[in-house]
Motif scaffolding. Structure first.
Motif, PDB file in Angstrom:
ATOM      1  N   GLY A 220       0.817  -1.211   0.000  1.00 43.58           N
ATOM      2  CA  GLY A 220       0.000   0.000   0.000  1.00 43.58           C
ATOM      3  C   GLY A 220       0.849   1.257   0.000  1.00 43.58           C
ATOM      4  O   GLY A 220       2.011   1.249   0.411  1.00 43.58           O
ATOM      5  N   LEU A 221       0.277   2.348  -0.472  1.00 41.82           N
ATOM      6  CA  LEU A 221       0.945   3.649  -0.469  1.00 41.82           C
ATOM      7  C   LEU A 221      -0.108   4.735  -0.356  1.00 41.82           C
ATOM      8  O   LEU A 221      -1.102   4.721  -1.080  1.00 41.82           O
ATOM      9  N   ARG A 222       0.125   5.687   0.573  1.00 39.59           N
ATOM     10  CA  ARG A 222      -0.768   6.826   0.730  1.00 39.59           C
ATOM     11  C   ARG A 222       0.056   8.096   0.760  1.00 39.59           C
ATOM     12  O   ARG A 222       1.183   8.111   1.285  1.00 39.59           O
ATOM     13  N   ALA A 223      -0.494   9.186   0.234  1.00 44.98           N
ATOM     14  CA  ALA A 223       0.196  10.473   0.230  1.00 44.98           C
ATOM     15  C   ALA A 223      -0.832  11.587   0.330  1.00 44.98           C
ATOM     16  O   ALA A 223      -1.958  11.460  -0.175  1.00 44.98           O
ATOM     17  N   GLY A 224      -0.437  12.673   0.987  1.00 45.44           N
ATOM     18  CA  GLY A 224      -1.342  13.802   1.137  1.00 45.44           C
ATOM     19  C   GLY A 224      -0.592  15.119   1.142  1.00 45.44           C
ATOM     20  O   GLY A 224       0.580  15.182   1.525  1.00 45.44           O
ATOM     21  N   LEU A 225      -1.269  16.169   0.710  1.00 44.51           N
ATOM     22  CA  LEU A 225      -0.711  17.516   0.661  1.00 44.51           C
ATOM     23  C   LEU A 225      -1.650  18.439   1.419  1.00 44.51           C
ATOM     24  O   LEU A 225      -2.870  18.366   1.249  1.00 44.51           O
ATOM     25  N   THR A 226      -1.089  19.316   2.271  1.00 42.94           N
ATOM     26  CA  THR A 226      -1.905  20.232   3.049  1.00 42.94           C
ATOM     27  C   THR A 226      -1.640  21.658   2.600  1.00 42.94           C
ATOM     28  O   THR A 226      -0.492  22.104   2.555  1.00 42.94           O
ATOM     29  N   LEU A 227      -2.703  22.372   2.262  1.00 48.05           N
ATOM     30  CA  LEU A 227      -2.618  23.745   1.767  1.00 48.05           C
ATOM     31  C   LEU A 227      -3.319  24.676   2.748  1.00 48.05           C
ATOM     32  O   LEU A 227      -4.402  24.355   3.259  1.00 48.05           O
ATOM     33  N   TYR A 228      -2.711  25.844   3.011  1.00 45.43           N
ATOM     34  CA  TYR A 228      -3.219  26.780   4.007  1.00 45.43           C
ATOM     35  C   TYR A 228      -3.535  28.128   3.370  1.00 45.43           C
ATOM     36  O   TYR A 228      -2.846  28.565   2.450  1.00 45.43           O
ATOM     37  N   SER A 229      -4.548  28.793   3.912  1.00 47.67           N
ATOM     38  CA  SER A 229      -4.900  30.123   3.417  1.00 47.67           C
ATOM     39  C   SER A 229      -3.890  31.168   3.863  1.00 47.67           C
ATOM     40  O   SER A 229      -3.783  32.232   3.251  1.00 47.67           O
ATOM     41  N   GLN A 230      -3.142  30.896   4.920  1.00 48.19           N
ATOM     42  CA  GLN A 230      -2.056  31.746   5.391  1.00 48.19           C
ATOM     43  C   GLN A 230      -1.081  30.885   6.172  1.00 48.19           C
ATOM     44  O   GLN A 230      -1.353  29.708   6.435  1.00 48.19           O
ATOM     45  N   ASP A 231       0.047  31.455   6.540  1.00 47.42           N
ATOM     46  CA  ASP A 231       1.064  30.704   7.267  1.00 47.42           C
ATOM     47  C   ASP A 231       0.495  30.250   8.611  1.00 47.42           C
ATOM     48  O   ASP A 231       0.146  31.083   9.460  1.00 47.42           O
ATOM     49  N   PRO A 232       0.386  28.921   8.849  1.00 51.10           N
ATOM     50  CA  PRO A 232      -0.192  28.463  10.120  1.00 51.10           C
ATOM     51  C   PRO A 232       0.684  28.780  11.324  1.00 51.10           C
ATOM     52  O   PRO A 232       0.210  28.713  12.463  1.00 51.10           O
ATOM     53  N   LEU A 233       1.969  29.133  11.098  1.00 50.30           N
ATOM     54  CA  LEU A 233       2.857  29.468  12.209  1.00 50.30           C
ATOM     55  C   LEU A 233       2.652  30.894  12.709  1.00 50.30           C
ATOM     56  O   LEU A 233       3.070  31.232  13.814  1.00 50.30           O
ATOM     57  N   THR A 234       2.023  31.734  11.889  1.00 48.62           N
ATOM     58  CA  THR A 234       1.772  33.118  12.305  1.00 48.62           C
ATOM     59  C   THR A 234       0.291  33.404  12.504  1.00 48.62           C
ATOM     60  O   THR A 234      -0.051  34.425  13.104  1.00 48.62           O
ATOM     61  N   ALA A 235      -0.577  32.528  12.002  1.00 47.11           N
ATOM     62  CA  ALA A 235      -2.015  32.744  12.152  1.00 47.11           C
ATOM     63  C   ALA A 235      -2.385  32.734  13.636  1.00 47.11           C
ATOM     64  O   ALA A 235      -2.095  31.784  14.359  1.00 47.11           O
ATOM     65  N   GLY A 236      -3.014  33.808  14.094  1.00 50.80           N
ATOM     66  CA  GLY A 236      -3.415  33.903  15.484  1.00 50.80           C
ATOM     67  C   GLY A 236      -2.306  34.271  16.441  1.00 50.80           C
ATOM     68  O   GLY A 236      -2.555  34.415  17.641  1.00 50.80           O
TER      69      GLY A 236
END
Length: 377
Positions: A214-230
């Motif tokens: 088996g093989l699984r892969a995923g990509l995560t996309l953010y509307s802004q930098d999650p390290l600076t959000a909030g």
């Protein structure tokens, strides 16, 4: 595919919780119990632990239409580390079988609001320095759409493919409280809205009656930098620094808060909370992409073993992780099965400005364990 392999292929494609909660598809596709009878209800429970992390999940299938449509209900609680508030997530999904090859599903999930109080500095009357603490929190609302195709044949080599796309909304809040000399509380409050989209793709290849790749892969996309959000602005951070004895103490406190926030967001944002277990690892920061190859061995109908490797690349500046895991499932008759998984995880942090002074390690190793069970009645 002949004999047992044919039954295994059809059972793995049996509609139910595996695709409605796509986060569990890698472990559930080939480990479903025997084909359920009309009206059957399947319930499962799973618990995971590792390096201060704790998680508990409860999942269930209810048949709505004979052998074609199922309702999936789920609840998951996760605590990223000691001293933080747990995340509670509810999910509701529908699976629908189209013919003998296609399965489509949709799942809506709701992360209940959470809030964690973190002391940054105690009060020091002799130095006229006030106590400083931070309160962080977030909630989530998500929609997951997925589809799977299975060859469902009788040859010695069979295969299946699945894909999914999720959209999640995260209101992120940060608040720091400082007790002033007059007794009033000075607060710095910030709230951002973060949107996350996550496409993923998976595949499996059945070789005879014993082996599966088996093989699984995923990509995560953010509307802004999650390290600076909030997070707090430079001006607010400078104002807070004046509440500490030294600039080094202030930097350590803010870095500690950032590390805790990133670990918390890694649990809630990097993947669906219900996807976090020993075979996938526990993210310590929001992820950018990940993939997971696996090899499964079935010596018979009772025992199933799996060896897997999971790689996660975090967002820029947060490093990466490696997870080597093994999972074993034992079937107890035709209606119950239990499983256990253990893993070794290594996180490699990229050095950031000020981290050397704060004593942050560049590599952290931890052990993970997951146990669970399922019963059909």
């Amino acid at each position: 595919m002949q004999g047992e392999s044919s039954v295994a292929a059809q059972a793995s494609f049996r509609p139910g919780r595996s695709l409605a909660l796509l986060a569990l598809v890698a472990s559930a596709l080939a480990a479903r119990p025997a084909l359920a009878e009309p009206g059957d209800v399947t319930a499962s429970v799973e618990a995971s632990a590792g390096r201060g992390y704790r998680a508990w999940s409860f999942l269930g299938d209810v048949e709505l239409r004979e052998d074609t449509t199922f309702l999936t209900l789920g609840y998951t609680a996760a605590r990223p580390e000691a001293g933080t508030a747990p995340t509670h997530q509810l999910s509701l999904g529908v699976d629908h079988l189209l013919g003998t090859h296609w399965l489509v599903s949709a799942t809506a999930s709701l992360g209940l609001p959470k809030s964690t109080l973190t002391p940054l500095s105690p009060e020091r009357p002799r130095l006229s320095l006030p106590a400083v603490d931070a309160r962080t929190g977030y909630a989530s609302q998500a929609l997951l759409l997925s589809a799977a195709w299975d060859s469902a044949g009788f040859s010695d080599v069979e295969y299946g493919l699945d894909t999914s796309l999720s959209f999640t909304r995260y209101p992120l809040s940060r608040e720091v409280g400082v007790l002033t000399r007059t007794g009033a509380t000075l607060r710095f409050v910030r709230e951002d809205l973060l949107w996350v989209a996550r496409p993923s793709l998976g595949g499996r290849l059945l070789l005879g009656t014993r082996w599966e790749v088996g093989l699984r892969a995923g990509l995560t996309l953010y509307s802004q930098d999650p390290l600076t959000a909030g997070q707090f602005t430079d001006e607010e951070t400078a104002e807070l620094a004046r509440r500490f004895e030294t600039a080094l103490e202030a930097r350590r406190a803010m870095l500690g808060l950032r590390t805790r926030v990133n670990r918390d967001l890694g649990t809630g944002v990097a993947r669906r909370v219900s996807d976090l277990n020993a075979t996938t690892g526990i993210p310590t920061a929001p992820s950018r992409f990940d993939f997971k190859p696996s090899l499964t061995w079935r010596p018979g109908r009772v025992v199933r073993g799996q060896l897997s490797y999971a790689f996660t690349r975090y967002v820029a500046g947060e490093g990466l992780s490696h997870v080597l895991a093994t999972r074993w499932t034992v079937r107890l008759g035709g209606s119950a099965r239990v499983w256990a998984a253990v893993a070794l995880q290594e996180d490699r942090r990229e050095p950031l400005e000020g981290e050397a002074d704060a004593g942050e390690p560049s590599r952290v190793r931890s052990g993970l364990m997951t146990v669970g069970g399922e019963y059909t009645f």
